[in-house]
Design an enzyme around this catalytic site. Structure first.
Site, PDB file in Angstrom:
ATOM      1  N   CYS A   1       0.784  -0.819   0.356  1.00 32.04           N
ATOM      2  CA  CYS A   1      -0.174  -0.197  -0.037  1.00 32.04           C
ATOM      3  C   CYS A   1       1.084   1.016  -0.232  1.00 32.04           C
ATOM      4  CB  CYS A   1      -0.899  -0.490   0.769  1.00 32.04           C
ATOM      5  SG  CYS A   1      -0.334  -0.194   3.189  1.00 32.04           S
ATOM      6  N   ALA A   2       0.546   2.676   0.439  1.00 30.67           N
ATOM      7  CA  ALA A   2       1.415   3.483   0.403  1.00 30.67           C
ATOM      8  C   ALA A   2       3.133   3.951   1.727  1.00 30.67           C
ATOM      9  CB  ALA A   2      -0.390   4.369   1.279  1.00 30.67           C
TER      10      ALA A   2
END
Length: 477
Positions: free
Chosen positions: A27-28
């Protein structure tokens, strides 16, 4: 050779090698592993790798915090590991194999609400803007609102209701669509099912009172009440799952050559009938019970105790993933009471955990590596995303977690004790004040100050106690 090669090689070795990786995605800021044997992962050794800022396990996934360079690190890692790319949905499905029954139930609930949360947040902000425009008497010595003073503001006030109504009154459509999406069934059927629950033909749920004469569909030997389920959560969820399972079952027995005709017909028609005859009334009753229990508990003579327990326990609920259950309760409270006294406590808990991280930024201000984790975690926490703060900082040290929980409990007591209500779910952090009903904004601001100051001071104090010293020793700092 890239700068990530050495650390990627170490991580691959410490998670148990390529053969121990079922799925990996990112993810981020984090890499998300579904491991065939989670016990083979050497957590301590992984956390000693330079690029790694921390680890945690949630929802069946072993997550490794890398930071803003996670995408480049991930590419180097997967190239070295020989593990193919996969989607987050594939990762979630694989991770469910590592979950118990309760975790799977909560995961399913999260999968339903997650796609519609952005709309709910927008709706909460819009209701907040309408409050500012139409409810705060800020002009002419506190006698006029903006809407009263100008046709432009009056028009904007009316126009914004178009969006808010679409989000909250038509919520069953979003829920039945989200269920069909999650179950892999025909999404347009889910949308149509939702529309049948809020059709203009039906008596609006907001207009139903004990003295209301309810119109009926009359079939001669039986009748069906023509009641809509605007903003109702449980009837929509029940109907959505009936439709999905009917469609899945019918596809197994109806020949493919005629499935396009008969599967939608025999799935949708019975579901709509069942929804209005059985599921709607039952779901409405269950939802009313739940909302009444929560609301009555929080507004009772011992409401402060309910608030203190919830405020203290909410962060651990996030750690376990059980916090997703509160979305349905918040929406039900909004439907029954025109607002929610539960959501403000959630926003305050997020702020409190973020404030504990801010204290860690201050305590570890000379540790540049630590600040690569703490600064982004604090910012995201104040904006309502708590996982980086909880798993990357507070849970690792423990004493900031407890400081945040204590501050959250005090802030929750202030909020509930002063009757704070939110219009809806909003941004679960400092901007959350925009979702608070106007008469309660001042007291919510007071609760926010408590959620900022108390965790900060407690974290600094606890860092100097045996609990803090032991945490630093345990982490080798």
């Amino acid at each position: 050779m890239s700068k990530f090669t050495g650390d990627a090689k170490k991580l691959l070795e410490k998670v148990g090698g390529s053969e121990n990786i079922s799925v990996v995605t990112h993810c981020a800021t984090r890499m998300r592993f579904v491991l065939n044997d989670p016990e083979k992962a050497d957590v301590d050794a992984i956390e000693d790798i330079d690029m790694v800022k921390g680890t945690f396990t949630q929802a069946g996934q072993f997550q490794v915090i890398i930071g803003n360079e996670v995408a480049s690190f991930y590419n180097e890692f997967t190239k070295m590991a020989g593990v193919g790319d996969t989607s987050k949905e594939d990762a979630k499905e694989a991770a469910k194999q590592n979950m118990n029954i309760l975790q799977r139930l909560v995961s399913h609930l999260a999968d339903i609400f997650t796609p519609i949360i952005p709309a709910l947040v927008v709706g909460g902000l819009i209701l907040g803007f309408r409050n500012v425009i139409g409810d705060i008497e800020m002009l002419e010595n506190g006698t006029l609102t903006l809407a009263d003073s100008s046709q432009f503001w009056a028009g904007l006030y009316d126009f914004l209701w178009l969006i808010a109504e679409a989000i909250f009154h038509f919520l069953p459509v979003a829920l039945t669509w989200s269920i069909s999406r999650k179950m892999g069934t025909t999404q347009v059927l889910g949308i149509i099912l939702g529309l049948t629950l809020i059709s203009p033909q039906l008596l609006n749920a907001y207009e139903v009172v004990e003295t209301t004469e309810i119109p009926m569909w009359d079939f001669g030997f039986f009748q069906i009440e023509m009641i809509g389920y605007q903003a109702q959560v449980i009837p929509a969820i029940l109907a959505g799952f009936v439709l999905a399972y009917l469609e899945i079952g019918l596809r197994k027995i109806i020949p493919q050559v005629v499935s396009m005709i008969f599967v939608p017909f025999f799935a949708l028609l019975p579901t709509v009938i069942i929804a209005h005859v059985v599921l709607g009334p039952i779901g409405w009753t269950i939802g009313t019970w739940i909302s009444n229990i929560v609301y009555d508990g929080l507004t009772s003579a011992v409401g402060w105790l309910f608030a203190a327990v919830f405020g203290f326990a909410y962060a651990p609920l996030v750690i376990t993933g059980l916090h997703h259950m509160t979305n349905a309760i918040d929406l039900q409270l909004m439907s029954e009471f025109g607002g929610t006294n539960l959501w403000p406590m959630i926003a305050l808990s997020n702020i409190a955990q973020g404030s504990a991280v801010v204290a860690m930024i201050y305590i570890n201000r000379k540790d540049k590596k630590e600040q690569q984790v703490t600064i982004p975690a604090a910012i995201s926490c104040y904006l309502g995303v708590t996982e980086p703060a909880l798993f990357g900082v507070n849970l690792r040290y423990l004493f900031p977690l407890f400081a945040g929980m204590a501050g959250s409990a005090v802030a929750a007591v202030i909020s509930v004790g002063s009757g704070v209500m939110a219009n809806s779910i909003g941004v679960g952090g400092i901007p959350g004040i925009l979702s608070i009903q106007v008469p309660h904004m001042l007291m919510f601001a007071v609760a926010m100050i408590a959620a900022i100051v108390i965790p900060f001071i407690l974290t600094v104090v606890l860092s100097k106690t045996k609990m803090g010293v032991d945490a630093y020793k345990r982490l080798g700092k």
